[in-house]
Scaffold this motif. Structure first.
Motif, PDB file in Angstrom:
ATOM      1  N   MET A 117     -80.755  32.447 -16.198  1.00 38.37           N
ATOM      2  CA  MET A 117     -79.998  32.606 -14.208  1.00 38.37           C
ATOM      3  C   MET A 117     -78.967  31.694 -15.276  1.00 38.37           C
ATOM      4  N   ALA A 118     -78.062  32.729 -14.146  1.00 42.04           N
ATOM      5  CA  ALA A 118     -76.102  32.389 -14.341  1.00 42.04           C
ATOM      6  C   ALA A 118     -76.289  31.115 -14.107  1.00 42.04           C
ATOM      7  N   GLU A 119     -74.767  30.153 -13.997  1.00 41.31           N
ATOM      8  CA  GLU A 119     -74.720  28.950 -13.756  1.00 41.31           C
ATOM      9  C   GLU A 119     -74.262  28.959 -12.274  1.00 41.31           C
ATOM     10  N   LYS A 120     -73.282  29.726 -12.542  1.00 46.14           N
ATOM     11  CA  LYS A 120     -72.033  30.447 -11.406  1.00 46.14           C
ATOM     12  C   LYS A 120     -72.397  31.913 -11.207  1.00 46.14           C
ATOM     13  N   ILE A 121     -72.019  31.916  -9.843  1.00 48.35           N
ATOM     14  CA  ILE A 121     -71.421  33.601  -9.915  1.00 48.35           C
ATOM     15  C   ILE A 121     -70.271  33.881  -9.418  1.00 48.35           C
ATOM     16  N   ILE A 122     -69.725  34.439  -9.764  1.00 48.87           N
ATOM     17  CA  ILE A 122     -67.840  35.393  -9.089  1.00 48.87           C
ATOM     18  C   ILE A 122     -68.501  36.590  -9.145  1.00 48.87           C
ATOM     19  N   MET A 123     -67.753  36.950  -7.645  1.00 51.21           N
ATOM     20  CA  MET A 123     -67.531  37.741  -7.099  1.00 51.21           C
ATOM     21  C   MET A 123     -65.890  38.324  -6.515  1.00 51.21           C
ATOM     22  N   LEU A 124     -65.823  38.945  -7.576  1.00 50.93           N
ATOM     23  CA  LEU A 124     -64.306  39.800  -7.389  1.00 50.93           C
ATOM     24  C   LEU A 124     -64.303  41.147  -6.651  1.00 50.93           C
ATOM     25  N   ALA A 125     -63.628  40.866  -5.657  1.00 51.30           N
ATOM     26  CA  ALA A 125     -63.484  41.929  -4.025  1.00 51.30           C
ATOM     27  C   ALA A 125     -62.216  43.430  -4.398  1.00 51.30           C
ATOM     28  N   CYS A 126     -62.087  44.507  -4.750  1.00 51.21           N
ATOM     29  CA  CYS A 126     -61.396  45.235  -4.103  1.00 51.21           C
ATOM     30  C   CYS A 126     -61.541  46.357  -2.770  1.00 51.21           C
ATOM     31  N   VAL A 166     -63.280  42.323 -14.668  1.00 58.28           N
ATOM     32  CA  VAL A 166     -64.875  41.539 -14.706  1.00 58.28           C
ATOM     33  C   VAL A 166     -64.880  41.579 -16.271  1.00 58.28           C
ATOM     34  N   SER A 167     -65.264  42.519 -16.808  1.00 56.38           N
ATOM     35  CA  SER A 167     -65.465  42.761 -18.259  1.00 56.38           C
ATOM     36  C   SER A 167     -64.407  41.344 -19.587  1.00 56.38           C
ATOM     37  N   LYS A 168     -62.891  41.317 -19.306  1.00 60.20           N
ATOM     38  CA  LYS A 168     -62.823  40.365 -19.707  1.00 60.20           C
ATOM     39  C   LYS A 168     -63.109  39.410 -19.296  1.00 60.20           C
ATOM     40  N   MET A 169     -64.197  39.214 -18.079  1.00 63.40           N
ATOM     41  CA  MET A 169     -63.918  37.752 -17.407  1.00 63.40           C
ATOM     42  C   MET A 169     -65.443  37.403 -17.906  1.00 63.40           C
ATOM     43  N   TYR A 220     -71.955  32.650 -16.734  1.00 53.54           N
ATOM     44  CA  TYR A 220     -71.704  33.050 -14.923  1.00 53.54           C
ATOM     45  C   TYR A 220     -71.875  34.314 -14.803  1.00 53.54           C
ATOM     46  N   GLU A 221     -72.243  34.611 -13.381  1.00 51.45           N
ATOM     47  CA  GLU A 221     -72.747  35.784 -13.234  1.00 51.45           C
ATOM     48  C   GLU A 221     -71.612  36.281 -12.522  1.00 51.45           C
ATOM     49  N   ILE A 222     -70.908  37.653 -12.971  1.00 48.63           N
ATOM     50  CA  ILE A 222     -69.356  37.695 -12.569  1.00 48.63           C
ATOM     51  C   ILE A 222     -69.750  39.608 -12.324  1.00 48.63           C
ATOM     52  N   PHE A 223     -68.639  39.719 -10.912  1.00 46.71           N
ATOM     53  CA  PHE A 223     -69.414  41.463 -10.707  1.00 46.71           C
ATOM     54  C   PHE A 223     -68.431  41.788  -9.314  1.00 46.71           C
ATOM     55  N   ALA A 224     -68.085  42.915  -9.660  1.00 45.48           N
ATOM     56  CA  ALA A 224     -67.421  43.306  -8.438  1.00 45.48           C
ATOM     57  C   ALA A 224     -67.949  44.093  -7.542  1.00 45.48           C
ATOM     58  N   LYS A 225     -67.485  43.680  -6.342  1.00 41.80           N
ATOM     59  CA  LYS A 225     -67.177  44.974  -5.231  1.00 41.80           C
ATOM     60  C   LYS A 225     -66.446  45.338  -4.737  1.00 41.80           C
ATOM     61  N   SER A 226     -66.780  46.201  -3.837  1.00 40.31           N
ATOM     62  CA  SER A 226     -65.833  46.910  -2.046  1.00 40.31           C
ATOM     63  C   SER A 226     -65.499  46.096  -1.876  1.00 40.31           C
ATOM     64  N   ALA A 227     -63.991  45.838  -0.971  1.00 43.03           N
ATOM     65  CA  ALA A 227     -64.214  45.046   0.173  1.00 43.03           C
ATOM     66  C   ALA A 227     -65.432  45.623   1.267  1.00 43.03           C
ATOM     67  N   SER A 228     -65.777  46.355   1.713  1.00 42.38           N
ATOM     68  CA  SER A 228     -66.381  46.923   2.798  1.00 42.38           C
ATOM     69  C   SER A 228     -67.724  46.055   2.669  1.00 42.38           C
ATOM     70  N   GLU A 229     -68.095  45.803   1.231  1.00 41.69           N
ATOM     71  CA  GLU A 229     -69.264  44.780   1.651  1.00 41.69           C
ATOM     72  C   GLU A 229     -69.213  43.429   0.965  1.00 41.69           C
ATOM     73  N   ILE A 230     -68.631  42.964   1.267  1.00 42.26           N
ATOM     74  CA  ILE A 230     -67.864  41.430   1.137  1.00 42.26           C
ATOM     75  C   ILE A 230     -69.369  40.665   2.158  1.00 42.26           C
ATOM     76  N   PRO A 231     -69.248  40.704   4.222  1.00 37.98           N
ATOM     77  CA  PRO A 231     -70.607  40.602   4.337  1.00 37.98           C
ATOM     78  C   PRO A 231     -71.530  40.136   4.358  1.00 37.98           C
ATOM     79  N   ALA A 232     -72.388  41.731   4.099  1.00 45.35           N
ATOM     80  CA  ALA A 232     -73.446  41.817   3.295  1.00 45.35           C
ATOM     81  C   ALA A 232     -73.897  40.888   1.631  1.00 45.35           C
ATOM     82  N   GLN A 233     -72.813  40.823   1.226  1.00 50.18           N
ATOM     83  CA  GLN A 233     -72.725  39.827  -0.268  1.00 50.18           C
ATOM     84  C   GLN A 233     -72.715  38.761   0.422  1.00 50.18           C
ATOM     85  N   LEU A 234     -72.115  38.471   0.984  1.00 49.50           N
ATOM     86  CA  LEU A 234     -72.353  36.809   1.235  1.00 49.50           C
ATOM     87  C   LEU A 234     -73.372  36.223   2.085  1.00 49.50           C
TER      88      LEU A 234
END
Length: 108
Positions: A1-10, A20-23, A34-48
């Motif tokens: 399991m990942a130590e930390k989760i890093i989310m990028l949003a655009c 994300v791939s480079k990170m 780390y678990e690093i992933f990208a989501k759309s800005a509209s998905e931020i509330p649900a992701q939180l």
């Protein structure tokens, strides 16, 4: 399991996928899990509110106009949030963006 989760949003979650791939490559080279992933800005509330709540959230510079609204949400959730440096984003500098996230997490 990942130590930390890093989310990028655009805007659509697509333009940050290369970053994300480079990170992920930079994290692997640094020996961190780390678990690093990208989501759309509209998905931020649900992701939180999900089981996969990020430990840090970074916004793409193209949605910096959303900063104040997203900051209220992340503050309420206890999650550090900032905007990705425009130069690092444009150059797809995964190492620098990863270091920014680590500083926000207090890991470096």
């Amino acid at each position: 399991m990942a130590e930390k989760i890093i989310m990028l949003a655009c805007s659509a979650g697509m333009s940050t996928s290369l970053l994300v791939s480079k990170m992920q490559a930079a994290a692997k080279a640094d020996g961190v899990d780390y678990e690093i992933f990208a989501k759309s800005a509209s998905e931020i509330p649900a992701q939180l509110e999900s089981d996969k709540k990020p430990d840090v959230l970074l916004l793409g510079p193209q949605i910096r106009y959303m900063f104040n609204d997203v900051k209220k949400r992340t503050d309420a959730a206890g999650i550090p949030m900032d905007i990705i440096n425009m130069s690092d984003y444009g150059m797809m500098n995964g190492e620098n963006v990863l270091q920014t996230a680590e500083k926000m997490l207090g890991d470096k």
